[in-house]
Design a protein around this motif. Structure first.
Motif, PDB file in Angstrom:
ATOM      1  N   LEU A 136       0.835  -1.196   0.000  1.00  0.00           N
ATOM      2  CA  LEU A 136       0.000   0.000   0.000  1.00  0.00           C
ATOM      3  C   LEU A 136       0.870   1.247   0.000  1.00  0.00           C
ATOM      4  N   PHE A 137       0.600   2.150  -0.935  1.00  0.00           N
ATOM      5  CA  PHE A 137       1.315   3.410  -1.070  1.00  0.00           C
ATOM      6  C   PHE A 137       0.310   4.506  -1.402  1.00  0.00           C
ATOM      7  N   SER A 138       0.705   5.745  -1.179  1.00  0.00           N
ATOM      8  CA  SER A 138      -0.070   6.877  -1.686  1.00  0.00           C
ATOM      9  C   SER A 138       0.774   7.618  -2.709  1.00  0.00           C
ATOM     10  N   TYR A 163      -7.335   3.415  -5.295  1.00  0.00           N
ATOM     11  CA  TYR A 163      -8.439   4.135  -4.658  1.00  0.00           C
ATOM     12  C   TYR A 163      -8.192   5.623  -4.883  1.00  0.00           C
ATOM     13  N   TYR A 164      -9.171   6.308  -5.476  1.00  0.00           N
ATOM     14  CA  TYR A 164      -8.990   7.702  -5.883  1.00  0.00           C
ATOM     15  C   TYR A 164      -9.529   8.685  -4.848  1.00  0.00           C
ATOM     16  N   SER A 200     -12.481   9.162 -10.332  1.00  0.00           N
ATOM     17  CA  SER A 200     -13.569   9.860  -9.638  1.00  0.00           C
ATOM     18  C   SER A 200     -13.380   9.656  -8.148  1.00  0.00           C
ATOM     19  N   ARG A 201     -13.730  10.658  -7.391  1.00  0.00           N
ATOM     20  CA  ARG A 201     -13.490  10.636  -5.954  1.00  0.00           C
ATOM     21  C   ARG A 201     -14.209   9.453  -5.294  1.00  0.00           C
ATOM     22  N   ASN A 202     -13.523   8.809  -4.363  1.00  0.00           N
ATOM     23  CA  ASN A 202     -14.067   7.701  -3.581  1.00  0.00           C
ATOM     24  C   ASN A 202     -14.458   6.519  -4.455  1.00  0.00           C
ATOM     25  N   ARG A 227      -3.942  14.553  -8.607  1.00  0.00           N
ATOM     26  CA  ARG A 227      -4.503  13.198  -8.673  1.00  0.00           C
ATOM     27  C   ARG A 227      -3.948  12.414  -7.483  1.00  0.00           C
ATOM     28  N   LEU A 228      -4.648  12.504  -6.363  1.00  0.00           N
ATOM     29  CA  LEU A 228      -4.242  11.819  -5.143  1.00  0.00           C
ATOM     30  C   LEU A 228      -4.871  10.435  -5.112  1.00  0.00           C
ATOM     31  N   SER A 229      -4.097   9.436  -4.739  1.00  0.00           N
ATOM     32  CA  SER A 229      -4.626   8.070  -4.734  1.00  0.00           C
ATOM     33  C   SER A 229      -3.888   7.209  -3.725  1.00  0.00           C
TER      34      SER A 229
END
Length: 507
Positions: A136-138, A163-164, A200-202, A227-229
């Motif tokens: 898991l990374f961001s 996951y966006y 798309s968010r969430n 673009r955070l994920s």
């Protein structure tokens, strides 16, 4: 999982209540890893906001993944407080955190719990025992960031996920889509983008990692949005993979050509036929293994070829596959006469002899062998431009070359075939054209690295009226950095080069 954790990590009911067999029947005609699953059909369940498809490979998108909107906002806030580290090589440019498996922030722990539920569901669906350890990374992708075509295949990776946490108003024009590629049935290589999934968010997206799962993160085009994920992999026993087809990559070599003396002097600047200058250049090249010969061409001929290479009569062919390159190459028979003459000059025996004198390489039979430099003159073989004292045929090195156009989205990558097939040392040369507006931030520079390493050894930047030379040994590989959206804001929004590989005389 405690009740408190369960409440804080409430995720879509597809992963909580519905039996796996019902989901399997609803979205796939068979299990996820079957090549015939739901073939040609994308299925959406509007009650659960789940879209699944097997084309071009099995993937699934879940909207409104976390039902607790406060958790979504808390997760975003937590992630933005972490340290992100730039990652930049031939394949990608973006920023990423260190692994998040051991983080104790409540929002991250809740997300890990949610992913654990997904993992259990996928284990049943795939009939594979997935590991409890989840990678898991961001990541943050900002303007011009991208991740080019790849398949994610590394030992133990079975399912990839994203996951966006993008802004609510993220749209296709902002870039950053997940592009999915079709695959050539014979070569197993990616063909073309057949589907683009806009973040798309969430929303939560996952796909099985296979030999067909070629995908990329399209370049982010928004100058203001991030673009955070969260992304990573569920791991398990390695899947059986078909043997990869190793396609030979051969750009034909040709012998040097004879040109008239007046053509040679028409093109080359007088500075580079001065013995004293050549001696100084060779000293520098022997130490640095690269050099840029500024003002190599006479100004008038250089300006002429810069103008003529923009001719509408030239036919440009886009060359792939995307896991190796995305470039435009000119069909040589459509080039204007001035470009054809320039190519003849660059592959002429006169230029090969000049380059031999500059580099010390044996590109021409008149160039001295390095082991013979200290021998008395009487022991050296007597040669002439047309033959030798023993009547043997005199040789020159061979040359491979292309004329290329570089625009937004162009690149070349390091790849397995290049590593396997590269067994010789070469002198690489570049003549860049119409590059006056080029800037390093646009990409488009050529980098050389050692096999298995990321650190750049040499970087060649496009320069006006310059012959750039690089000695590349069998342990070095080169790539052209992805050209990003910034070049679209210049006039013209492209540049050109003539790329050549000079091969030494074979013994």
């Amino acid at each position: 999982m405690t009740t408190e954790e369960m409440e804080s990590s409430t995720i879509h009911k597809i992963f909580r209540n519905e039996p796996t067999t019902d989901i399997q029947n609803k979205f796939f005609s068979t299990d996820l890893n079957s090549s015939t699953a739901g073939k040609g059909i994308g299925t959406t369940d509007h009650e659960t906001d789940v879209t699944c498809s097997a084309e071009p490979f099995a993937h699934c998108v879940v909207k409104n993944f976390l039902e607790d909107k406060q958790l979504v906002d808390s997760l975003q806030k937590t992630l933005l407080q972490l340290d992100y580290h730039p990652k930049n090589n031939d394949l990608f440019k973006f920023s990423q955190t260190h692994a998040l498996e051991g983080r104790e922030e409540p929002a991250i722990k809740s997300m890990r719990s949610a992913l654990g539920m997904v993992k259990d569901w996928l284990s049943q669906l795939l009939d594979v025992q997935l590991s409890d350890k989840i990678d898991l990374f961001s990541a943050q992708y900002k303007y011009t960031d991208t991740l080019l075509c790849h398949d994610d295949e590394l030992e133990g990776r079975r399912v990839a996920f994203i996951y966006y946490l993008v802004p609510e108003n993220w749209e296709a024009a902002d870039g950053g889509a997940l592009d999915l590629f079709s695959t050539d049935a014979e070569t197993g290589l990616p063909e073309s983008i057949v589907k683009s999934i806009v973040p798309s968010r969430n929303s939560f997206l996952f796909f099985e990692v296979t030999h067909k799962s070629f995908h990329q993160v399209a370049e982010v085009l928004s100058k203001s949005k991030c673009r955070l994920s969260l992304s990573g992999w569920f791991r398990g026993p390695p899947a059986i993979r078909p043997e990869k087809v190793c396609s030979a990559e051969v750009i034909s070599k040709q012998q040097a050509v004879d040109i008239e003396e007046e053509v040679f002097y028409k093109y080359i600047s007088a500075e580079y036929i001065n013995p004293a200058t050549l001696s100084e250049i060779q000293e520098t090249f022997e130490v640095e293994s690269e050099i840029q010969l500024q003002d190599f061409f006479n100004t008038s001929v250089y300006e002429r070829i810069c103008k003529d290479i923009t001719s509408d009569d030239i036919t440009w062919k886009r060359i792939g596959p995307a896991v190796k390159r995305n470039i435009e190459v000119a069909e040589l028979d459509t080039l204007p006469s001035s470009l054809k003459e320039c190519l003849q000059f660059l592959i002429s025996d006169a230029v090969l002899l000049t380059l031999s004198n500059i580099t010390g390489l044996k590109l021409h039979h008149l160039a001295p062998d390095s082991e013979d430099e200290d021998e008395p003159e009487s022991k050296k073989s007597k040669t002439s431009a047309n033959g030798s004292g023993g009547g043997e045929e005199m040789k020159t090195g061979t040359v491979s070359y292309q004329v290329r156009r570089w625009s937004h989205g162009s690149y070349t990558l390091l790849h397995d075939t290049q590593m396997e097939q590269q067994t010789e040392c070469t002198l690489e040369a570049f003549v860049h054209l119409n590059c006056d507006s080029w800037d390093e931030k646009q990409g488009g520079y050529t980098s050389y690295v050692a096999k298995g390493e990321d650190e750049e050894l040499i970087t060649v930047e496009p320069r006006r009226n310059c012959l750039s030379l690089v000695y590349k040994d069998a342990e070095a590989m080169g790539f052209v950095k992805h050209i990003n959206h910034r070049i679209s804001e210049t006039d013209p929004p492209c540049f050109y080069d003539i790329a050549l590989m000079y091969h030494e005389i074979e013994n």
